[in-house]
Motif scaffolding. Structure first.
Motif, PDB file in Angstrom:
ATOM      1  N   ILE A 128       0.811  -1.239   0.000  1.00  0.00           N
ATOM      2  CA  ILE A 128       0.000   0.000   0.000  1.00  0.00           C
ATOM      3  C   ILE A 128       0.835   1.276   0.000  1.00  0.00           C
ATOM      4  CG2 ILE A 128      -2.123  -0.966   0.998  1.00  0.00           C
ATOM      5  CD1 ILE A 128      -1.221   0.106   3.731  1.00  0.00           C
ATOM      6  N   ARG A 129       2.136   1.168   0.354  1.00  0.00           N
ATOM      7  CA  ARG A 129       2.912   2.412   0.470  1.00  0.00           C
ATOM      8  C   ARG A 129       3.263   2.969  -0.918  1.00  0.00           C
ATOM      9  NH1 ARG A 129       8.263   1.277  -0.689  1.00  0.00           N
ATOM     10  NH2 ARG A 129       8.570   3.529  -0.846  1.00  0.00           N
ATOM     11  N   GLY A 130       3.604   4.283  -0.907  1.00  0.00           N
ATOM     12  CA  GLY A 130       4.067   4.889  -2.157  1.00  0.00           C
ATOM     13  C   GLY A 130       2.944   5.313  -3.081  1.00  0.00           C
ATOM     14  N   LYS A 131       1.690   5.242  -2.620  1.00  0.00           N
ATOM     15  CA  LYS A 131       0.606   5.792  -3.451  1.00  0.00           C
ATOM     16  C   LYS A 131      -0.471   6.431  -2.567  1.00  0.00           C
ATOM     17  CE  LYS A 131      -1.049   1.077  -4.367  1.00  0.00           C
ATOM     18  NZ  LYS A 131       0.012   0.125  -4.651  1.00  0.00           N
ATOM     19  N   PHE A 132      -1.191   7.350  -3.188  1.00  0.00           N
ATOM     20  CA  PHE A 132      -2.245   8.045  -2.450  1.00  0.00           C
ATOM     21  C   PHE A 132      -3.557   7.282  -2.522  1.00  0.00           C
ATOM     22  CE2 PHE A 132       0.566  11.618  -3.661  1.00  0.00           C
ATOM     23  CZ  PHE A 132       0.828  12.085  -2.385  1.00  0.00           C
ATOM     24  N   TYR A 133      -4.278   7.311  -1.429  1.00  0.00           N
ATOM     25  CA  TYR A 133      -5.641   6.753  -1.381  1.00  0.00           C
ATOM     26  C   TYR A 133      -6.579   7.870  -0.927  1.00  0.00           C
ATOM     27  CZ  TYR A 133      -3.605   2.048  -1.483  1.00  0.00           C
ATOM     28  OH  TYR A 133      -2.928   0.911  -1.851  1.00  0.00           O
ATOM     29  N   ASP A 134      -7.831   7.758  -1.331  1.00  0.00           N
ATOM     30  CA  ASP A 134      -8.849   8.681  -0.803  1.00  0.00           C
ATOM     31  C   ASP A 134      -9.343   8.107   0.519  1.00  0.00           C
ATOM     32  OD1 ASP A 134      -9.048  10.655  -2.855  1.00  0.00           O
ATOM     33  OD2 ASP A 134      -9.911   9.088  -4.124  1.00  0.00           O
ATOM     34  N   LEU A 135      -9.195   8.893   1.581  1.00  0.00           N
ATOM     35  CA  LEU A 135      -9.578   8.404   2.904  1.00  0.00           C
ATOM     36  C   LEU A 135     -11.095   8.238   3.006  1.00  0.00           C
ATOM     37  CD1 LEU A 135      -8.524   7.813   5.833  1.00  0.00           C
ATOM     38  CD2 LEU A 135      -9.170  10.160   6.357  1.00  0.00           C
ATOM     39  N   GLN A 136     -11.512   7.120   3.553  1.00  0.00           N
ATOM     40  CA  GLN A 136     -12.931   6.888   3.842  1.00  0.00           C
ATOM     41  C   GLN A 136     -13.059   6.693   5.352  1.00  0.00           C
ATOM     42  OE1 GLN A 136     -15.156   6.514   1.227  1.00  0.00           O
ATOM     43  NE2 GLN A 136     -13.572   6.563  -0.361  1.00  0.00           N
ATOM     44  N   LEU A 137     -14.023   7.369   5.953  1.00  0.00           N
ATOM     45  CA  LEU A 137     -14.238   7.179   7.389  1.00  0.00           C
ATOM     46  C   LEU A 137     -15.538   6.424   7.624  1.00  0.00           C
ATOM     47  CD1 LEU A 137     -13.189  10.668   8.847  1.00  0.00           C
ATOM     48  CD2 LEU A 137     -11.769   8.646   8.467  1.00  0.00           C
ATOM     49  N   THR A 138     -15.586   5.715   8.746  1.00  0.00           N
ATOM     50  CA  THR A 138     -16.818   4.987   9.069  1.00  0.00           C
ATOM     51  C   THR A 138     -17.524   5.574  10.293  1.00  0.00           C
ATOM     52  OG1 THR A 138     -15.549   3.429  10.400  1.00  0.00           O
ATOM     53  CG2 THR A 138     -15.971   2.791   8.119  1.00  0.00           C
ATOM     54  N   GLU A 139     -16.789   6.354  11.102  1.00  0.00           N
ATOM     55  CA  GLU A 139     -17.388   6.841  12.356  1.00  0.00           C
ATOM     56  C   GLU A 139     -17.425   8.360  12.455  1.00  0.00           C
ATOM     57  OE1 GLU A 139     -16.676   4.726  15.849  1.00  0.00           O
ATOM     58  OE2 GLU A 139     -16.062   2.909  14.827  1.00  0.00           O
ATOM     59  N   ALA A 140     -17.107   9.032  11.367  1.00  0.00           N
ATOM     60  CA  ALA A 140     -17.202  10.500  11.320  1.00  0.00           C
ATOM     61  C   ALA A 140     -17.357  10.871   9.854  1.00  0.00           C
ATOM     62  CB  ALA A 140     -15.955  11.140  11.918  1.00  0.00           C
ATOM     63  N   ALA A 141     -17.797  12.089   9.610  1.00  0.00           N
ATOM     64  CA  ALA A 141     -18.022  12.503   8.220  1.00  0.00           C
ATOM     65  C   ALA A 141     -16.976  13.524   7.800  1.00  0.00           C
ATOM     66  CB  ALA A 141     -19.414  13.091   8.093  1.00  0.00           C
ATOM     67  N   LEU A 142     -16.348  13.264   6.675  1.00  0.00           N
ATOM     68  CA  LEU A 142     -15.412  14.235   6.114  1.00  0.00           C
ATOM     69  C   LEU A 142     -16.204  15.278   5.350  1.00  0.00           C
ATOM     70  CD1 LEU A 142     -12.625  11.934   4.608  1.00  0.00           C
ATOM     71  CD2 LEU A 142     -12.406  13.437   6.597  1.00  0.00           C
ATOM     72  N   THR A 143     -15.695  16.500   5.352  1.00  0.00           N
ATOM     73  CA  THR A 143     -16.406  17.536   4.606  1.00  0.00           C
ATOM     74  C   THR A 143     -15.684  17.876   3.305  1.00  0.00           C
ATOM     75  OG1 THR A 143     -15.229  19.158   5.909  1.00  0.00           O
ATOM     76  CG2 THR A 143     -17.452  18.595   6.631  1.00  0.00           C
ATOM     77  N   LYS A 144     -14.556  17.229   3.105  1.00  0.00           N
ATOM     78  CA  LYS A 144     -13.816  17.420   1.846  1.00  0.00           C
ATOM     79  C   LYS A 144     -12.923  16.192   1.661  1.00  0.00           C
ATOM     80  CE  LYS A 144      -9.547  19.318   3.279  1.00  0.00           C
ATOM     81  NZ  LYS A 144      -8.913  20.264   4.131  1.00  0.00           N
ATOM     82  N   PRO A 145     -12.452  15.940   0.440  1.00  0.00           N
ATOM     83  CA  PRO A 145     -11.589  14.762   0.247  1.00  0.00           C
ATOM     84  C   PRO A 145     -10.258  14.912   0.986  1.00  0.00           C
ATOM     85  CG  PRO A 145     -12.285  15.723  -1.856  1.00  0.00           C
ATOM     86  CD  PRO A 145     -12.688  16.684  -0.792  1.00  0.00           C
ATOM     87  N   VAL A 146      -9.805  13.825   1.559  1.00  0.00           N
ATOM     88  CA  VAL A 146      -8.508  13.795   2.243  1.00  0.00           C
ATOM     89  C   VAL A 146      -7.693  12.660   1.630  1.00  0.00           C
ATOM     90  CG1 VAL A 146      -7.342  13.434   4.467  1.00  0.00           C
ATOM     91  CG2 VAL A 146      -9.538  14.642   4.406  1.00  0.00           C
ATOM     92  N   LYS A 147      -6.475  12.966   1.245  1.00  0.00           N
ATOM     93  CA  LYS A 147      -5.594  11.943   0.652  1.00  0.00           C
ATOM     94  C   LYS A 147      -4.732  11.340   1.746  1.00  0.00           C
ATOM     95  CE  LYS A 147      -6.284  12.768  -3.873  1.00  0.00           C
ATOM     96  NZ  LYS A 147      -7.218  11.844  -4.493  1.00  0.00           N
ATOM     97  N   ILE A 148      -4.532  10.039   1.657  1.00  0.00           N
ATOM     98  CA  ILE A 148      -3.693   9.371   2.647  1.00  0.00           C
ATOM     99  C   ILE A 148      -2.597   8.574   1.952  1.00  0.00           C
ATOM    100  CG2 ILE A 148      -5.483   7.557   2.907  1.00  0.00           C
ATOM    101  CD1 ILE A 148      -4.328   7.242   5.809  1.00  0.00           C
ATOM    102  N   LEU A 149      -1.426   8.645   2.554  1.00  0.00           N
ATOM    103  CA  LEU A 149      -0.246   7.965   2.034  1.00  0.00           C
ATOM    104  C   LEU A 149       0.377   7.182   3.192  1.00  0.00           C
ATOM    105  CD1 LEU A 149       2.064   8.014  -0.295  1.00  0.00           C
ATOM    106  CD2 LEU A 149       3.091   9.770   1.136  1.00  0.00           C
TER     107      LEU A 149
END
Ligand code: URA
Length: 255
Positions: free
Chosen positions: A196-217
């Protein structure tokens, strides 16, 4: 009168349940309407700070899992509440348990160097962990050295509400997951860190709501880099990729 008392008792029960679930009650909302989470975009800075302080207060008294029985101090996390960048590790170690602050031991010193090499200061970013209390191999001996272990799946699941709500409140643009435990939990992918390392993923949450996209590496945990300095080159490549995505010029020197 009896009906009024019944309504009052019902409201009180709801209120206590909401406190137990760690929900934030909107001050301006009418009594019976409450929001599970106040979004940072709509919340003024003072409210955002209040959400994070409220979470920290809940974390400090949390006894939802066995880690809460043996910790010396809970470690909610710290940093800039408006950070564009968040670092998330797996859980507090010996030093963090004593100080109640994240990444203050040897791995933390390397993380500090990584942050500076990236052109940030520790005060500019937000640093937290998947679990907030020290997972120990031998919980009866918190003073023993070499007593750290990774949190298990159940401990992470129980604590997940806190890190997700912290992410939603800070609302960073990017997250660096430090190590396989944080990476696999947040990317929700059972593959290995190397997959999984070395690339960006779009973060998905299950217990809170994001108000904008967050990238995770995901990249290597600093403790792993201390054990295997040969991996630093790859970690640095990950961080340079992140800096480029953030529109920042990566410093030329490696950590
Ligand atoms: N390792 C972690 O994952 N987190 C800390 O806070 C310290 C060491």
């Amino acid at each position: 009168m009896r009906k009024a008392l019944k309504t009052l008792a019902g409201d009180l029960r709801k209120h206590l349940r909401s406190q137990d679930e760690g929900e934030i009650i909107l001050k301006a909302a009418p009594c019976k309407k409450r929001a599970a989470f106040k979004t940072p975009e709509t919340a003024p800075a003072a409210d955002k700070a209040a959400v994070l302080e409220g979470l920290a207060a809940q974390i400090k008294t949390c006894k939802r899992c066995a880690l809460g029985q043996t910790r010396l101090n809970a470690v909610p996390g710290e940093g800039n509440i408006n950070a564009r960048l968040m670092f998330i590790g797996e859980g507090p170690g010996y030093e963090e348990d004593r100080q109640g602050r994240p990444f203050v031991g040897k791995a933390g010193q390397l993380l500090d160097k990584m942050i500076v090499a990236m052109g940030f200061t520790r005060q500019e970013v937000f640093i937290a962990n998947m679990v907030k209390c020290h997972p120990m191999i031998d919980p009866q001996n918190p003073d023993k050295r070499g007593n750290d272990r990774a949190p298990d799946g159940e401990e992470i699941a129980v604590c997940r509400r806190y890190i997700e709500r912290q992410i939603a409140a800070v609302s960073p643009d990017y997250i660096v997951a430090l190590g396989g435990v944080a990476g696999k939990s947040l990317i929700m992918d059972a593959k290995s860190l190397s997959a999984i390392r070395g690339k960006f993923y779009d973060l998905q949450l299950t217990e809170a709501a994001l108000t904008k996209p967050v990238k995770i590496l995901a990249t290597f945990h600093p403790a792993a880099l201390l054990r295997n300095p040969g991996w630093k080159k790859d970690a640095w490549a990950d961080l340079k990729m992140l800096l480029a995505a953030m529109g920042r010029t990566p410093p030329s020197k490696e950590v």
